[in-house]
Write a protein that holds these residues in place. Structure first.
Motif, PDB file in Angstrom:
ATOM      1  N   GLU A  11      -2.455   6.442  -3.622  1.00  0.00           N
ATOM      2  CA  GLU A  11      -2.273   5.923  -3.548  1.00  0.00           C
ATOM      3  C   GLU A  11      -0.829   4.800  -4.880  1.00  0.00           C
ATOM      4  O   GLU A  11      -0.222   3.933  -3.789  1.00  0.00           O
ATOM      5  N   SER A  23       2.456   4.205  -3.428  1.00  0.00           N
ATOM      6  CA  SER A  23       3.188   3.054  -3.241  1.00  0.00           C
ATOM      7  C   SER A  23       4.606   2.178  -4.225  1.00  0.00           C
ATOM      8  O   SER A  23       5.485   2.026  -4.334  1.00  0.00           O
ATOM      9  N   ARG A  78       1.848  -2.217   4.387  1.00  0.00           N
ATOM     10  CA  ARG A  78       2.836  -2.834   3.369  1.00  0.00           C
ATOM     11  C   ARG A  78       3.835  -3.546   3.602  1.00  0.00           C
ATOM     12  O   ARG A  78       4.475  -2.470   4.829  1.00  0.00           O
TER      13      ARG A  78
END
Length: 195
Positions: free
Chosen positions: A31, A35, A195
């Motif tokens: 993760e 990102s 996101r």
């Protein structure tokens, strides 16, 4: 990597769905790197946003990352970039199997979110309702602001002009926002990370 392209046009927005099965215990690292890769993609021309969905059940243990670019050419620039290659090195070693990639374009990308079929859109009645919520005020505003000018044009040029403006605004401005705002209803999944 496996890639299945479905009629991608260079003139329309392109949605990429990547399915990744992460090794147990590597989820946090995955993760974090995902990102960072998203941050690296953001400055690229034509980048339109990314959504990441965590595994929802044991029966569907894959992460799904969905991102959009304004055109096939913009997507290709990102895919060929050294930045992407560098982040992929770190990500791929955390996976149980190679990434699965699906590329699609067209109006269905207004509602592209994952399910068992990663690009399966929500039910038609939901897409219709959310599209109408975006479309009705926009068309009303166009005719309120420009109605007198538009009335001076013959029917066919007037229709071409209005529909061209509507389609551009729907694809690039309204539907990306409306899909996000109504994601809770369009895609009622737990553990959704937008996101």
């Amino acid at each position: 990597m496996t890639s299945r392209e479905q009629g991608v046009s260079t003139a329309s927005p392109v949605t990429v769905v990547i399915s990744r099965r992460v090794k147990k215990g590597c989820e946090d690292a995955f993760e974090h790197l995902s990102s960072k890769m998203t941050e690296a993609a953001a400055p690229f021309p034509g980048y339109m946003g990314t959504n990441m969905f965590r595994p929802s059940t044991d029966a569907d243990p894959e992460y799904r990352i969905i991102f959009k670019f304004r055109s096939q050419e913009d997507l290709q620039n990102w895919q060929d970039s050294p930045e992407r290659a560098e982040w992929l090195k770190g990500i791929e070693c955390l996976l149980e199997a190679p990434s699965q990639i699906e590329v699609t374009s067209g109006l269905v990308t207004w509602f592209s979110m994952p399910g068992q079929n990663p690009v399966q859109p929500p039910p038609k009645y939901k897409m219709t309702f959310v599209s109408w919520l975006a479309l009705c005020p926009m068309v009303t505003l166009i005719f309120w602001l420009f109605g007198d000018l538009l009335a001076q044009l013959p029917l066919v040029p007037r229709s071409i002009l209005v529909t061209a403006v509507v389609m551009v605004l729907m694809s690039y401005v309204l539907m990306p926002r409306f899909s996000r705002w109504f994601a809770f209803w369009l895609f009622p999944k737990e553990k959704r990370d937008i996101r």
